[in-house]
Every structure is written in C-alpha cells, then in structure tokens.
Design a protein around this motif. Sequence first.
Motif, PDB file in Angstrom:
ATOM      1  N   UNK A  52       0.619  -1.139   0.118  1.00  0.00           N
ATOM      2  CA  UNK A  52      -0.152   0.008  -0.079  1.00  0.00           C
ATOM      3  C   UNK A  52       0.985   1.298  -0.026  1.00  0.00           C
ATOM      4  N   UNK A  53       0.192   2.479  -0.357  1.00  0.00           N
ATOM      5  CA  UNK A  53       1.143   3.592  -0.451  1.00  0.00           C
ATOM      6  C   UNK A  53       0.032   4.621  -0.263  1.00  0.00           C
ATOM      7  N   UNK A  54       0.398   5.836   0.156  1.00  0.00           N
ATOM      8  CA  UNK A  54      -0.248   7.179   0.267  1.00  0.00           C
ATOM      9  C   UNK A  54       0.864   8.244  -0.128  1.00  0.00           C
TER      10      UNK A  54
ATOM     11  N   UNK B  57       5.387  10.586  -0.758  1.00  0.00           N
ATOM     12  CA  UNK B  57       4.542   9.465  -0.752  1.00  0.00           C
ATOM     13  C   UNK B  57       5.567   8.589   0.233  1.00  0.00           C
ATOM     14  N   UNK B  58       4.659   7.676   0.768  1.00  0.00           N
ATOM     15  CA  UNK B  58       5.131   6.675   1.773  1.00  0.00           C
ATOM     16  C   UNK B  58       4.423   5.225   1.249  1.00  0.00           C
TER      17      UNK B  58
ATOM     18  N   UNK C   8       9.883  -0.538   3.868  1.00  0.00           N
ATOM     19  CA  UNK C   8       9.325   0.818   3.862  1.00  0.00           C
ATOM     20  C   UNK C   8      10.134   1.634   3.126  1.00  0.00           C
ATOM     21  N   UNK C   9       9.250   2.745   2.493  1.00  0.00           N
ATOM     22  CA  UNK C   9      10.054   3.514   1.585  1.00  0.00           C
ATOM     23  C   UNK C   9       9.461   4.895   1.700  1.00  0.00           C
ATOM     24  N   UNK C  10      10.064   5.916   1.680  1.00  0.00           N
ATOM     25  CA  UNK C  10       9.557   7.249   1.319  1.00  0.00           C
ATOM     26  C   UNK C  10      10.052   8.072   0.253  1.00  0.00           C
ATOM     27  N   UNK C  11       9.282   8.524  -0.612  1.00  0.00           N
ATOM     28  CA  UNK C  11       9.789   9.375  -1.892  1.00  0.00           C
ATOM     29  C   UNK C  11       9.462  10.391  -1.701  1.00  0.00           C
ATOM     30  N   UNK C  12      10.379  11.499  -2.220  1.00  0.00           N
ATOM     31  CA  UNK C  12       9.941  12.924  -2.382  1.00  0.00           C
ATOM     32  C   UNK C  12      10.381  13.031  -3.999  1.00  0.00           C
TER      33      UNK C  12
ATOM     34  N   UNK D 289      14.634  13.760  -7.036  1.00  0.00           N
ATOM     35  CA  UNK D 289      14.313  12.583  -6.526  1.00  0.00           C
ATOM     36  C   UNK D 289      14.798  12.052  -5.396  1.00  0.00           C
ATOM     37  N   UNK D 290      14.132  12.181  -4.096  1.00  0.00           N
ATOM     38  CA  UNK D 290      14.843  11.741  -3.000  1.00  0.00           C
ATOM     39  C   UNK D 290      14.125  10.606  -2.216  1.00  0.00           C
TER      40      UNK D 290
END
Length: 777
Positions: free
Chosen positions: A264-266, A280-281, A334-338, A355-356
């Motif tokens: 899942x992602x938000x 997004x996480x 678990x991943x966080x994208x900016x 891209x972070x």
Amino acid sequence: MAVAAGASARTIAASAAPDNDMSHEPGRQASSETVLLADLATLEAPTASAAREATEGRERESTSELGEIVVTGRSLETNKPGPLPVQVLSGDDLVHRRQGGLGETLAGLPGIHLDNFGGGASRPVIRGQTLPRIEILADGANLFDVSAVSPDHAITTDPLLLDAIEIQRGPSAIRYGGNATNGAINLIDSKVPKSVPQGGLTGATEVRYGTGDEEKSVVGRVTAGIGQFAIHAEGARRSAEDYDVPDAYGSDTLRDSFAESTSYAVGASWITSKGYLGAAYSRMESEYGLPGHSHRNGVCHTHGLDLHCEAHGGFDDPFGGPDHHTALIKLRSDRVDVRADYQDLLPGFSDTRLRLSYTDYAHDEIDGDLLFTRYTNEVWDGRLELTHKPILGFTGTMGVQYTDGRFGGINVNDLHKPFPDGAYGFDGNPDFLTDNVGIFLIERRSFGSVDVEAAVRKDWRRIDVSVPTWRSTLSPEVQDLFVEWYGPDWQQLLEKEDVDAFRSRYPTVRHAPFSASLGATWTVGQGYALGLSLGHTERAPSVRELYARGNNLATNSYELGLAVGNPVLGEQGLAAEDVLETTDAVNLTFRKTGGRFEFEVGLFYQKVDDYVFARLQETETATGIPHNFLIYTAADARFAGIDGAISFQLTPQSRLTLFGDYVDAKLKRENDNLPRIPPGRLGARYGLAAGPVSGDVEYYHTFAQDEVASYETRTPGYDMLNATLSYRFDLGETKAVELYVRGSNLLDELAFAHTSFVKDQSPLRGRSIVFGMRHVF
C-alpha cells in the motif's frame, strides 16, 4: 539463501588447535556444543483505442495538464525515440501479463527472460544478464532492496500497482550508473500524483482469481483533488498457494512455491502550472516459500581450496535435526519518496527534476521455526537533475546523485544460535557501509534528420565493513588462566588480534568507475529510423561479488568473493580494487513506426574486460546434494545477439507480430562457458480489438541450451502457448468495467528456465487460467 561463513565465537576446546581454515570468521569458532489490479492508473482513463494500442504492442505516451513533464514510454532519457530498443508495457497488455514478480511479468518480451525462484521471487534477464547488470528504477529513482545479492530475494515492487513498465535494452542509461550495463527497467507508478484529476476524483478497483495456484488478488486506488493539491491512496493484496506443474515433473504442484504479499502507499502533491512537488510513503510485506531448499550443506566449509562437507571439530550443521521443513522468506520494505518536476524554475534551465528516497528494508530467512539469517538494507538516496536551455543547438541534462547505504546479512546462517557460554570472539554480524557520489551529463542535438546524444557519468564509491561487537563468556577460573597466559590485558590483546584479522579479511574497497556513451538516430522518413550506439561502461563489483565467504543454501554453493583473501586474484597479484568490469558495446537498432507494417530490431555486441563471474573450483557430494565451491574471479568475455519484433496490421482490428531473441556468450581464454545464458527463442502473437472485445493468442518456442558451464546441465527446449480474451463495458466518458480471462502455458508443458539458479527444483508454472474484473471511475 544466506551466504554463511560459520560461527563467530570460539570455545576453549576449539581454540587449542591452530586455525588455517578459510571459512572461519576472524574471531573464534564455536564448538559443536555450543490483482490485480494492474495499477489502476492504466484503468483510470480507458478507451477503445488505448486497448487496441496495447493489444498491438505499440508504445503510447501519456501527458498531463503539465505539458511534457510526465512522459511515459521515453522517460528513461528523452521523449524522442533513442538509438536503443525501448519497449513500454502498459494498458491492457500490462494488466493481463501481470504475475506476482517482475521477472515473470516481463518474461517473453523480446530480449527478456527470467531468473525464477518459485512463486515469490523472479528477476528479469535482459540480453543474457540479470541484476546487478541491469538497473531497476522507480519513476527514475533507484530501487533499493537486496534482489541483486541472491536469486531467492524478491524485487520490492508489486506489478499490481504499476501504471507502466519501460524496458530499455542496452548500455545508454548512463545517468543511472554502471549497473545499467545491460539496460534499465523503469517502474512507473502514481503514488506521487503529478496532476489534479479531472472532476476532482478518480479511482479503480480490480479482483482476480487464478486456477494454477488458487491466486486471489484485490487492488484498489483513488486520487482526489482539492484546489492545487492531489492526494493518492492505493493498496493491493495477493495470496497464492503452491503452483501447479505438469505431472511429468513427478508431482502436480511445486512444493513451497506459495507466495503472498500486501502493498500500500499514500501520497500527496502540490501542483502548479509549472510542475509539482510531492511525497509518498509505501510499504510492502511479502512471505514466500523457497522450493527445493535444503540445509544439509550448511555443514560445508573449506580447508584452503578444498571444500569439505562433513562435520568435525568446530564445524557442524548449524541447523541440526531433519531437513524436511519448509524454508521461507518474510520480507518488509518501507520507503519514503520525495519527487518534484518543474519547468523554468531556475534561469537558464528548462526543467528541474528532484528524486529523494529513504528505504528501510529487511527480510528474515526461516527454516522450519529457526531464523537463521536476516538481510537488511537502509539507504538514503538523492539525485538532482537540471536540463539546460539550448546552447549552440545543444540541450542537455546535468545531475548529481549521492547514496548512503548500510547493508547486512551475507555470510550468516546461524542467527538462531545464541552466543555460547565459555567462549570469546565476535557476537553479531558486520554491516557493509556504502558511500557513493556520482555526477553525470547528457547532451543532445539534432543535425537535420540525425539526432545525436552523448552521455558521461563518473562515480566515487567506498565500501567499509563494520567490526562486530567482541565479547567473552569465559568463567572466572578460565579468565584467571588467560591472565596467567597473556597478562592482565588479555581481553584487549585477543580483541585486537581478532579485529586486525577481521579488517584484513574484510578490507575497505574503493572504486571510481567512469562510463560514457555516444548514440545517433537517423530518421530516414516514412517512419523508418536507424539507431547506432557506442557505449563504454565501467561497473564496480557488488557487495556479494566482493565479500561473499560461505554457504549460499539457495544455490547449493560455497562462495568466495574478490576481497576476502581470494587465492585466484592473489596468484595474479591483484587486489579487489584492481577489478573493474569494463564493457565496450556496439548497438544497432532498426525501427519502423506508423502504418500497417512496424518493427524494431536490435543487434548488439559487447566486449567485456574483467567480467566478474563465479568460477567452479570443485563440487562436493558428501551430503547427497551436490555443493559447488565457486570463487569469484574476473575474465574477459564477449556477448553478441539480436532481439526484436516485426508486426503487420492484417485488418483495422487485428495485428500479427513475430518476435524473438538470441544471445551468444563466450569466455575468452577460459576452458568453460558462462553460466545461465538464455537460449534462443522465436514466437508469434495475433491480437484482435473489435469494439468492446479484444484478445490475443501468443505462441513461442524456447530452444534447448547446450552450451553450459562446467557445473550446469543441458536444458531442453519447450513450447509456450498463452491467450487472452476481454470484454469492456463503457459506463461513461471516464467509467468502464472490463471482464477478462487469460490462460498461460495452455499446453501444460514441463518447462525449465536455464537462466535460473534452481531450474531443476523450480520448473515454470503449468497450465493456469486467470479470471479478472476491473472497474474504473
């Protein structure tokens, strides 16, 4: 599974004898006592023409209200066709082809095979090579997991939650570093919204059921817009039992090929007329079995260059007990994208791209009820790209990337065993710390009908290995003896001895690879184009290739890396830092787009110096299961081949496509062949789209592979027949329901993938039929 190097503590009994064994850690050895949906972005705006294009296998570009910021199909480099073959899998074609893993999803496309490991892990093989010689990207950012370390490790993406997959074959994806030697796969998703949805709300759902493994999948997603903000949420759940195999295998299902996953992602974005900034996480959890796994060879160790698979002294089976348990992997990522893309943000630059990402990955490898190793990978990564406005006719992109990673897990298979009493040495396992800085530049210019592109990238990479904690559990009486033998500082003396030995065995390794490419595309006219690409790529060896030192129970091998006292390199007077895999490649692409007749065919030749591969030293059969002693080394090699597709539109509603691929690989000055090279393949596909009905029938033959490495066996050829039928109910301008059925391996052929480490333990799926329903609103 894990690459194990044995226990890290030594009891008093074991310490009496000198240790010359290569498998010891530099501490002391313990004694034997001690879906579905397909991402619904493809569903959010379905049309009859889109379905037709997907059926015909044609590339599509999708744009948003932001102009050219969001480009699917050419976003690896540019929105123009490049000199290398690029294929885009999207729309209905992606939806119908999706399997549980990325390798299974892409297998069968021109130039792409798979390295499969049951139902839970599969990696794509492009032009004869897989990870770490291809790069997996998430919307242009590197995807960090441990799939490059061992074939039983899954790629952390859920094909059910992808809008499109872009596959570039060849070495021109220079901006992503030396690991893109053989190509790049870009996974396009929508977890960070790039535009505000029309009408303020869009979404989709899908469910499907598969007969071959009792697959049950459900996927849902929604994107909402409020003013200049967009919010996105998505999720997928998939569960599958052991999959069916033909009876000729000796059973009707493949034991321990089950797989289940939850993703899942938000995400949310701020969107303006010039671009977007969003974050997004995402989280992925997976549990899957490892077919054919055995821990019998966990006892294997080395004496010099001799592999020994019988227990003695401090060497025993770290598991003990029977060998009939299920082995499985429990994975969490678990991943966080900016992400940000902006036009005209800075003077002189037309586009700015950011891209972070932060990735926190871990998986447990379990045999029965024993946790014997845990892989971890914590990575901070950032890349900034600036595209300058035309200068003397040139437009280009310059960028910088920084990566800071902490990886752990190799050389361990006894995590379940506590530190023993009456022992001293290391307690714990090392981490491998990677620091990498890369800079790159890509320039393009058109000279009439010829488009020229040049790219360079330079990296500076350093890998340090952390020293585990040293401890002692000796009794007071034994400590008194040590004081008598070594003096009052006996602990410091023994710890220093162990630390010095550890650092000698796991040295810091630095590399500074440089890569460059030059390509040109000549647009002849009437849709015809000719592309030529010259590439020079330098790839630094991976962590596994450098530091492996022990048993890999997934591949039934004992492996010795380049940097851990490798005797082969020692005989040549080389160190691990001297090994830099260097590929000089020529790629020629012929392309015709538009009209009834279309094709894209690629020819390639690669000359590789210091090709890193695992050379067979010997095979030990004492346990009843052959165990290979593999030593990583470097030798010169060359690859050559052809792949592509030719299609003809028979009627306005139907198209016939012929496709195939072939790779020829040779080791120079070596009396052996390279392992796991895919055989040739030829096939045909007929696609039909008539109003709400669409479908296709696909047949291909994979030839036998007779040119095998010394520790491989011949793999017979096989025939594969797949078919799809779908019906779409249009419920409005942006609403639709589609029902589809897809059958794979309809001939129920017993098939083995020569590219797999465990081809005999993990045959391909037998006959399976998937029923699905998609709803978009």
